[in-house]
Scaffold this motif. Structure first.
Motif, mmCIF file in Angstrom:
data_model
loop_
_atom_site.group_PDB
_atom_site.id
_atom_site.type_symbol
_atom_site.label_atom_id
_atom_site.label_comp_id
_atom_site.label_asym_id
_atom_site.label_seq_id
_atom_site.Cartn_x
_atom_site.Cartn_y
_atom_site.Cartn_z
ATOM 1 N N ALA A 194 0.874 -1.172 0.000
ATOM 2 C CA ALA A 194 0.000 0.000 0.000
ATOM 3 C C ALA A 194 0.907 1.215 0.000
ATOM 4 O O ALA A 194 1.972 1.195 0.621
ATOM 5 C CB ALA A 194 -0.885 -0.004 1.238
ATOM 6 N N ALA A 195 0.510 2.257 -0.702
ATOM 7 C CA ALA A 195 1.361 3.438 -0.795
ATOM 8 C C ALA A 195 0.512 4.694 -0.873
ATOM 9 O O ALA A 195 -0.680 4.645 -1.182
ATOM 10 C CB ALA A 195 2.256 3.339 -2.037
ATOM 11 N N GLY A 196 1.171 5.813 -0.579
ATOM 12 C CA GLY A 196 0.538 7.113 -0.760
ATOM 13 C C GLY A 196 0.893 7.640 -2.147
ATOM 14 O O GLY A 196 2.042 7.505 -2.585
ATOM 15 N N VAL A 240 4.815 6.805 -2.295
ATOM 16 C CA VAL A 240 5.634 6.721 -1.086
ATOM 17 C C VAL A 240 5.069 5.641 -0.169
ATOM 18 O O VAL A 240 3.858 5.496 -0.046
ATOM 19 C CB VAL A 240 5.706 8.094 -0.361
ATOM 20 N N GLY A 241 5.981 4.862 0.411
ATOM 21 C CA GLY A 241 5.536 3.803 1.310
ATOM 22 C C GLY A 241 6.658 3.368 2.229
ATOM 23 O O GLY A 241 7.787 3.873 2.140
ATOM 24 N N LEU A 243 -3.777 11.562 7.683
ATOM 25 C CA LEU A 243 -3.366 10.192 7.369
ATOM 26 C C LEU A 243 -3.425 9.336 8.626
ATOM 27 O O LEU A 243 -3.100 9.799 9.710
ATOM 28 C CB LEU A 243 -1.936 10.187 6.818
ATOM 29 N N THR A 287 -3.504 4.051 -1.405
ATOM 30 C CA THR A 287 -4.583 4.091 -0.412
ATOM 31 C C THR A 287 -4.941 5.524 -0.028
ATOM 32 O O THR A 287 -5.935 5.746 0.659
ATOM 33 C CB THR A 287 -4.182 3.316 0.856
ATOM 34 N N ASN A 288 -4.127 6.478 -0.444
ATOM 35 C CA ASN A 288 -4.381 7.884 -0.085
ATOM 36 C C ASN A 288 -3.512 8.770 -0.955
ATOM 37 O O ASN A 288 -2.542 8.300 -1.558
ATOM 38 C CB ASN A 288 -4.022 8.123 1.396
ATOM 39 N N PHE A 336 3.909 8.947 9.403
ATOM 40 C CA PHE A 336 3.740 9.354 8.015
ATOM 41 C C PHE A 336 4.643 10.550 7.730
ATOM 42 O O PHE A 336 5.198 11.161 8.641
ATOM 43 C CB PHE A 336 2.268 9.703 7.732
ATOM 44 N N GLU A 337 4.773 10.871 6.453
ATOM 45 C CA GLU A 337 5.635 11.957 6.021
ATOM 46 C C GLU A 337 5.007 13.307 6.362
ATOM 47 O O GLU A 337 3.806 13.425 6.556
ATOM 48 C CB GLU A 337 5.839 11.879 4.492
ATOM 49 N N ALA A 369 -0.719 11.552 -0.771
ATOM 50 C CA ALA A 369 0.329 11.721 0.244
ATOM 51 C C ALA A 369 0.097 13.009 1.055
ATOM 52 O O ALA A 369 -0.719 13.857 0.681
ATOM 53 C CB ALA A 369 1.698 11.745 -0.436
ATOM 54 N N THR A 388 -5.733 3.952 5.809
ATOM 55 C CA THR A 388 -5.037 3.095 4.838
ATOM 56 C C THR A 388 -5.772 1.765 4.694
ATOM 57 O O THR A 388 -6.052 1.315 3.579
ATOM 58 C CB THR A 388 -3.584 2.817 5.309
HETATM 59 N N1 HPA Z 1 2.968 7.145 3.309
HETATM 60 C C1 HPA Z 1 3.698 6.079 3.668
HETATM 61 N N2 HPA Z 1 3.236 4.835 3.617
HETATM 62 C C2 HPA Z 1 1.978 4.657 3.209
HETATM 63 C C3 HPA Z 1 1.155 5.721 2.815
HETATM 64 C C4 HPA Z 1 1.685 7.048 2.882
HETATM 65 O O1 HPA Z 1 1.024 8.050 2.555
HETATM 66 N N3 HPA Z 1 -0.034 5.203 2.453
HETATM 67 C C5 HPA Z 1 0.057 3.852 2.617
HETATM 68 N N4 HPA Z 1 1.280 3.507 3.053
#
Ligand code: HPA
Length: 271
Positions: free
Chosen positions: A112-114, A205-206, A241, A230-231, A188-189, A233, A246
């Motif tokens: 999963a990543a932003g 980003v993940g 976040l 999933t979102n 989170f960032e 960033a 997520t």
């Molecule tokens: N940032 C880092 N990891 C993640 C994110 C994110 O926005 N969404 C899902 N995993």
């Protein structure tokens, strides 16, 4: 081969057979339902495999599942040890090396990543073309010998990426491609960090995947990686976040993600 890896390979052979599936799929957040697609499933808990990690984060099952997707043998790894749990990037070292020693050819990763690309909305799927190791941690710290100086020029196999795009197109599933920035986490960032990563050329980003890619390439495996957005960033969406957010978005989008992954596993020609 160290003792834990040798013992793990011999257990895998005993429980799952001498001939390994060519493809191992590592399931990240949102991708767990893929394991339900496996026919004739035989499970081995990570806890029974000495080279495999014990997992912390909820929702990760910590189980190896062998079986078939259609006629394609597959090994499914449910869950990763993340670097943010300990600060060490080598949590999956024994697992990846055991797969390679058994004879697995491809590590197909999911995460999963932003999204940092306004064109990739939550629910979108992205094939990882390359990565930014922002944390500058490596699972190969302390590794002896010249073998540690691995080439990362084609870490995410270009030929297999082309095949994955063709499979997605046949399915009618939009599949983006882009650079994944690995952020150590677990926080989170910040919006400023996201602006920096965007300027550095990353689209997603993940907090995973990169250490396992490095380990897999070092062990001689080919790598392919699919990210589920999933979102948007940090700083790119109004909503704060959270891990709950997520998981919720991943749950809503996972049917399409799993359908694509199933088709990719069935359709890849490793040659
Ligand atoms: N940032 C880092 N990891 C993640 C994110 C994110 O926005 N969404 C899902 N995993």
């Amino acid at each position: 081969m160290n003792n834990a890896i040798a013992a793990t390979v011999s257990l895998l052979k005993q429980r799952l057979g001498d001939t390994p599936p060519a493809i191992a799929v590592l399931l990240g957040t949102g991708w767990a339902p893929f394991a339900d697609q496996v026919q004739g499933a035989v499970d081995v808990p990570y806890a029974e495999l000495p080279a495999f990690p014990l997992l912390g984060v909820g929702g990760h099952q910590g189980r190896v599942r062998a079986g078939r997707i259609g006629s394609t043998p597959v090994l499914v790894l449910g869950g990763r040890k993340h670097a943010y749990e300990t600060g060490e990037a080598d949590g999956m070292k024994g697992a990846v090396r055991s797969l390679a020693a058994w004879g697995v050819k491809l590590l197909l990763q999911t995460n999963a990543a932003g999204s940092m690309d306004p064109a990739m909305r939550p629910g979108a799927l992205m094939l990882v073309s390359d990565h930014l190791n922002v944390s500058q941690r490596s699972p190969l710290f302390g590794e002896p010998g010249d073998g540690r100086f691995i080439d990362m020029g084609d870490a995410y196999d270009a030929a297999l990426r082309a095949q994955a795009h063709a499979i997605a197109a046949r399915l009618g599933t939009p599949l983006h491609e882009g650079v994944y920035a690995w952020f150590l986490g677990p926080q989170f960032e910040t919006p400023a960090e996201i602006r920096m990563f965007r300027q550095l050329g990353a689209q997603a980003v993940g907090m995973s995947t990169v250490p396992e890619t490095i380990l897999a390439r070092h062990a001689g495996l080919r790598v392919l990686a699919l990210s589920l957005m999933t979102n948007m960033a940090a700083g790119m969406q109004a909503e704060p976040l959270s891990h709950a957010h997520t998981l919720a978005t991943a749950g809503a989008a996972s049917a399409r993600a799993v359908a694509l992954l199933t088709a990719v596993v069935q359709g890849l020609e490793l040659g």
